[in-house]
Design an enzyme around this catalytic site. Sequence first.
Site, PDB file in Angstrom:
ATOM      1  N   ILE A  80      30.829  33.230  30.873  1.00 22.30           N
ATOM      2  CA  ILE A  80      31.622  32.008  31.101  1.00 22.30           C
ATOM      3  C   ILE A  80      30.976  30.821  30.384  1.00 22.30           C
ATOM      4  O   ILE A  80      31.664  29.978  29.807  1.00 22.30           O
ATOM      5  CB  ILE A  80      31.765  31.734  32.623  1.00 22.30           C
ATOM      6  CG1 ILE A  80      32.543  32.888  33.283  1.00 22.30           C
ATOM      7  CG2 ILE A  80      32.462  30.404  32.872  1.00 22.30           C
ATOM      8  CD1 ILE A  80      32.641  32.800  34.805  1.00 22.30           C
ATOM      9  N   GLY A  91      22.347  36.524  29.590  1.00 21.26           N
ATOM     10  CA  GLY A  91      23.086  35.969  28.453  1.00 21.26           C
ATOM     11  C   GLY A  91      22.532  36.507  27.143  1.00 21.26           C
ATOM     12  O   GLY A  91      21.497  37.171  27.123  1.00 21.26           O
ATOM     13  N   TYR A 126      25.223  37.393  47.532  1.00 21.27           N
ATOM     14  CA  TYR A 126      25.711  36.568  46.420  1.00 21.27           C
ATOM     15  C   TYR A 126      26.685  35.496  46.939  1.00 21.27           C
ATOM     16  O   TYR A 126      26.554  34.306  46.631  1.00 21.27           O
ATOM     17  CB  TYR A 126      26.392  37.493  45.404  1.00 21.27           C
ATOM     18  CG  TYR A 126      27.121  36.808  44.277  1.00 21.27           C
ATOM     19  CD1 TYR A 126      26.451  36.395  43.131  1.00 21.27           C
ATOM     20  CD2 TYR A 126      28.504  36.596  44.340  1.00 21.27           C
ATOM     21  CE1 TYR A 126      27.129  35.779  42.096  1.00 21.27           C
ATOM     22  CE2 TYR A 126      29.185  35.985  43.313  1.00 21.27           C
ATOM     23  CZ  TYR A 126      28.498  35.573  42.192  1.00 21.27           C
ATOM     24  OH  TYR A 126      29.186  34.957  41.169  1.00 21.27           O
ATOM     25  N   LYS A 163      26.301  31.336  47.105  1.00 22.66           N
ATOM     26  CA  LYS A 163      27.269  30.403  46.515  1.00 22.66           C
ATOM     27  C   LYS A 163      27.701  29.377  47.558  1.00 22.66           C
ATOM     28  O   LYS A 163      27.813  28.183  47.265  1.00 22.66           O
ATOM     29  CB  LYS A 163      28.488  31.173  45.978  1.00 22.66           C
ATOM     30  CG  LYS A 163      28.199  32.010  44.729  1.00 22.66           C
ATOM     31  CD  LYS A 163      27.917  31.127  43.521  1.00 22.66           C
ATOM     32  CE  LYS A 163      27.661  31.920  42.262  1.00 22.66           C
ATOM     33  NZ  LYS A 163      27.245  31.091  41.118  1.00 22.66           N
ATOM     34  N   ASN A 182      38.631  36.431  39.889  1.00 22.45           N
ATOM     35  CA  ASN A 182      38.091  37.498  39.024  1.00 22.45           C
ATOM     36  C   ASN A 182      38.297  37.148  37.549  1.00 22.45           C
ATOM     37  O   ASN A 182      39.400  37.262  37.035  1.00 22.45           O
ATOM     38  CB  ASN A 182      38.731  38.835  39.373  1.00 22.45           C
ATOM     39  CG  ASN A 182      38.166  39.399  40.661  1.00 22.45           C
ATOM     40  OD1 ASN A 182      38.364  38.818  41.731  1.00 22.45           O
ATOM     41  ND2 ASN A 182      37.434  40.494  40.577  1.00 22.45           N
ATOM     42  N   ILE A 230      39.266  54.703  39.577  1.00 26.13           N
ATOM     43  CA  ILE A 230      39.612  53.727  40.615  1.00 26.13           C
ATOM     44  C   ILE A 230      38.823  54.056  41.876  1.00 26.13           C
ATOM     45  O   ILE A 230      38.865  55.193  42.358  1.00 26.13           O
ATOM     46  CB  ILE A 230      41.132  53.760  40.909  1.00 26.13           C
ATOM     47  CG1 ILE A 230      41.902  53.204  39.705  1.00 26.13           C
ATOM     48  CG2 ILE A 230      41.467  52.982  42.175  1.00 26.13           C
ATOM     49  CD1 ILE A 230      43.417  53.180  39.890  1.00 26.13           C
ATOM     50  N   PHE A 231      38.092  53.067  42.397  1.00 20.47           N
ATOM     51  CA  PHE A 231      37.358  53.250  43.658  1.00 20.47           C
ATOM     52  C   PHE A 231      38.304  52.928  44.810  1.00 20.47           C
ATOM     53  O   PHE A 231      38.754  51.788  44.945  1.00 20.47           O
ATOM     54  CB  PHE A 231      36.128  52.340  43.713  1.00 20.47           C
ATOM     55  CG  PHE A 231      35.175  52.520  42.551  1.00 20.47           C
ATOM     56  CD1 PHE A 231      34.860  53.796  42.074  1.00 20.47           C
ATOM     57  CD2 PHE A 231      34.584  51.427  41.928  1.00 20.47           C
ATOM     58  CE1 PHE A 231      33.980  53.963  41.003  1.00 20.47           C
ATOM     59  CE2 PHE A 231      33.709  51.586  40.862  1.00 20.47           C
ATOM     60  CZ  PHE A 231      33.412  52.858  40.391  1.00 20.47           C
ATOM     61  N   ARG A 280      43.436  41.854  43.338  1.00 20.88           N
ATOM     62  CA  ARG A 280      42.564  40.791  42.833  1.00 20.88           C
ATOM     63  C   ARG A 280      43.429  39.748  42.122  1.00 20.88           C
ATOM     64  O   ARG A 280      44.555  40.027  41.708  1.00 20.88           O
ATOM     65  CB  ARG A 280      41.537  41.345  41.826  1.00 20.88           C
ATOM     66  CG  ARG A 280      40.489  42.290  42.439  1.00 20.88           C
ATOM     67  CD  ARG A 280      39.596  41.592  43.431  1.00 20.88           C
ATOM     68  NE  ARG A 280      38.517  42.455  43.934  1.00 20.88           N
ATOM     69  CZ  ARG A 280      38.599  43.186  45.036  1.00 20.88           C
ATOM     70  NH1 ARG A 280      39.721  43.220  45.751  1.00 20.88           N
ATOM     71  NH2 ARG A 280      37.548  43.884  45.438  1.00 20.88           N
ATOM     72  N   ASP A 300      33.874  46.511  49.942  1.00 19.72           N
ATOM     73  CA  ASP A 300      34.863  46.063  48.964  1.00 19.72           C
ATOM     74  C   ASP A 300      35.930  45.208  49.655  1.00 19.72           C
ATOM     75  O   ASP A 300      36.378  45.532  50.759  1.00 19.72           O
ATOM     76  CB  ASP A 300      35.532  47.304  48.335  1.00 19.72           C
ATOM     77  CG  ASP A 300      36.179  46.987  47.006  1.00 19.72           C
ATOM     78  OD1 ASP A 300      35.709  46.056  46.321  1.00 19.72           O
ATOM     79  OD2 ASP A 300      37.163  47.656  46.657  1.00 19.72           O
TER      80      ASP A 300
HETATM   81  C1  UD2 Z   1      34.138  40.000  41.681  1.00 12.38           C
HETATM   82  C2  UD2 Z   1      32.934  39.555  40.885  1.00 12.38           C
HETATM   83  C3  UD2 Z   1      31.872  39.023  41.766  1.00 12.38           C
HETATM   84  C4  UD2 Z   1      32.414  37.971  42.716  1.00 12.38           C
HETATM   85  C5  UD2 Z   1      33.647  38.494  43.426  1.00 12.38           C
HETATM   86  C6  UD2 Z   1      34.324  37.400  44.200  1.00 12.38           C
HETATM   87  C7  UD2 Z   1      32.666  40.870  38.833  1.00 12.38           C
HETATM   88  C8  UD2 Z   1      31.989  42.037  38.209  1.00 12.38           C
HETATM   89  N1  UD2 Z   1      32.389  40.684  40.140  1.00 12.38           N
HETATM   90  O1  UD2 Z   1      33.817  41.131  42.466  1.00 12.38           O
HETATM   91  O2  UD2 Z   1      30.848  38.465  40.970  1.00 12.38           O
HETATM   92  O3  UD2 Z   1      32.712  36.789  41.998  1.00 12.38           O
HETATM   93  O4  UD2 Z   1      34.614  38.967  42.508  1.00 12.38           O
HETATM   94  O5  UD2 Z   1      35.141  37.944  45.190  1.00 12.38           O
HETATM   95  O6  UD2 Z   1      33.393  40.112  38.219  1.00 12.38           O
HETATM   96  N2  UD2 Z   1      36.712  48.930  40.592  1.00 12.38           N
HETATM   97  C9  UD2 Z   1      37.221  50.171  40.297  1.00 12.38           C
HETATM   98  N3  UD2 Z   1      36.734  50.848  39.206  1.00 12.38           N
HETATM   99  C10 UD2 Z   1      35.768  50.321  38.399  1.00 12.38           C
HETATM  100  C11 UD2 Z   1      35.250  49.032  38.700  1.00 12.38           C
HETATM  101  C12 UD2 Z   1      35.745  48.369  39.818  1.00 12.38           C
HETATM  102  O7  UD2 Z   1      38.092  50.694  40.994  1.00 12.38           O
HETATM  103  O8  UD2 Z   1      35.381  50.986  37.426  1.00 12.38           O
HETATM  104  C13 UD2 Z   1      37.265  48.205  41.740  1.00 12.38           C
HETATM  105  C14 UD2 Z   1      36.253  47.672  42.731  1.00 12.38           C
HETATM  106  O9  UD2 Z   1      35.920  48.631  43.702  1.00 12.38           O
HETATM  107  C15 UD2 Z   1      37.057  46.509  43.334  1.00 12.38           C
HETATM  108  C16 UD2 Z   1      37.888  46.006  42.154  1.00 12.38           C
HETATM  109  O10 UD2 Z   1      37.922  47.060  41.219  1.00 12.38           O
HETATM  110  O11 UD2 Z   1      37.913  46.963  44.332  1.00 12.38           O
HETATM  111  C17 UD2 Z   1      37.307  44.768  41.496  1.00 12.38           C
HETATM  112  O12 UD2 Z   1      35.962  45.048  41.216  1.00 12.38           O
HETATM  113  P1  UD2 Z   1      35.069  44.060  40.338  1.00 12.38           P
HETATM  114  O13 UD2 Z   1      33.697  44.600  40.337  1.00 12.38           O
HETATM  115  O14 UD2 Z   1      35.698  43.777  39.028  1.00 12.38           O
HETATM  116  O15 UD2 Z   1      35.156  42.662  41.103  1.00 12.38           O
HETATM  117  P2  UD2 Z   1      34.934  42.246  42.631  1.00 12.38           P
HETATM  118  O16 UD2 Z   1      36.221  41.625  43.070  1.00 12.38           O
HETATM  119  O17 UD2 Z   1      34.393  43.328  43.441  1.00 12.38           O
END
Ligand code: UD2
Length: 329
Positions: free
Chosen positions: A13, A37, A147, A151, A176, A207-208, A215, A277
């Site tokens: 970012i 970075g 985390y 914040k 996201n 997909i987990f 999102r 999650d």
């Molecule tokens: C994101 C941010 C985190 C925080 C949060 C705020 C990232 C990496 N993480 O976490 O820093 O700001 O938002 O709520 O940007 N998933 C899959 N398959 C994959 C990878 C992920 O299914 O290969 C799923 C994961 O289990 C989740 C969703 O995708 O349900 C989003 O995952 P993520 O890691 O991109 O972001 P998130 O929302 O967990």
Amino acid sequence: MTKILVTGAAGFIGSHTVDSLLASGHEVVGVDNFRTGSRENLRQATASPRFDFQVMDLTEVETFTGLVRSQRPDVVIHLAGLVSVQDSRADPALNVRLNVGGTQAVIDAVISASVPRVIFASSAAVYGDSDGFPLREDALKQPLNPYGEAKLASEALLAGAARMHGFTAVSLRYFNVYGSRQAPDSPYSGVVSRFVDCCRRNQAPVIFGDGRQTRDFIHVRDVARANMQAALLPGMPSGDYNVSSGQETSLLDLVGLLRAMQPSLPVPKFSAAQSGDIRRSVGDPARWCAVSRFSPRETLSAGLLELVEYHSTESLAASQLLPSCPTKL
Ligand code: UD2
């Protein structure tokens, strides 16, 4: 011309924010310790005579304060920090040192140098297991990881210091964020970068869970524009603001969009849901829109298409540069 100091300037970012500020004619001082970075992210920025860069760790408080006092920026945009939720779980003390300690270092420096405005990279992670969608800024905050806690603590520290010392503190809660320069190759990478990488490799995305979790995906250029507006808008009020698209997208829909762009992409595989999650996440951007007249410019489908095309051009270029695969080493 406004002078803006950006911490975490070499990050995903940060580097997009620096590029936007320079493209709008401002003077930028970038600070980064290269923990996550990279110099590559700053390739465009370093070509500008209005960009000054310092390799520095914010937790070296005196050195950082010295820099802010000597540069006397009009605004500090604080983006540096521990970005991995998983790392914050594995090492909570490091999370506090980098994410809370880093914010305190910025607060100390801006008070010492009388900087009138600070913009802070907060996160939708502050809401955690909340309800009442789309989430408004006053929604219940129940972070699900260290985390998100850090914040939230940083927002409170900044708001308190701003009240006591009379500067403006703006916390932007990014949802996201996706776009170019987001590394796809770590198990902790964002889902968009991982799935776009699957397109490049023509491999099945994993997909987990059941894929019905949602999102709010926002393009990094929109986030960079929000950072710039928060830094520059005259009379910007202190406060917390969602930076979100307001669009709720399930992972199944995300894969559907990618398969429409690349029909050869294999159907997704399903794996166990990740512990902790979040099931639903979508932010109401109304407060930020009212203050900044912001509305996201990038649609998810256009943003994804750009990424898919960018990576396919990149891999084509790489394959033309590489010698053909040796059969035996
Ligand atoms: C994101 C941010 C985190 C925080 C949060 C705020 C990232 C990496 N993480 O976490 O820093 O700001 O938002 O709520 O940007 N998933 C899959 N398959 C994959 C990878 C992920 O299914 O290969 C799923 C994961 O289990 C989740 C969703 O995708 O349900 C989003 O995952 P993520 O890691 O991109 O972001 P998130 O929302 O967990």
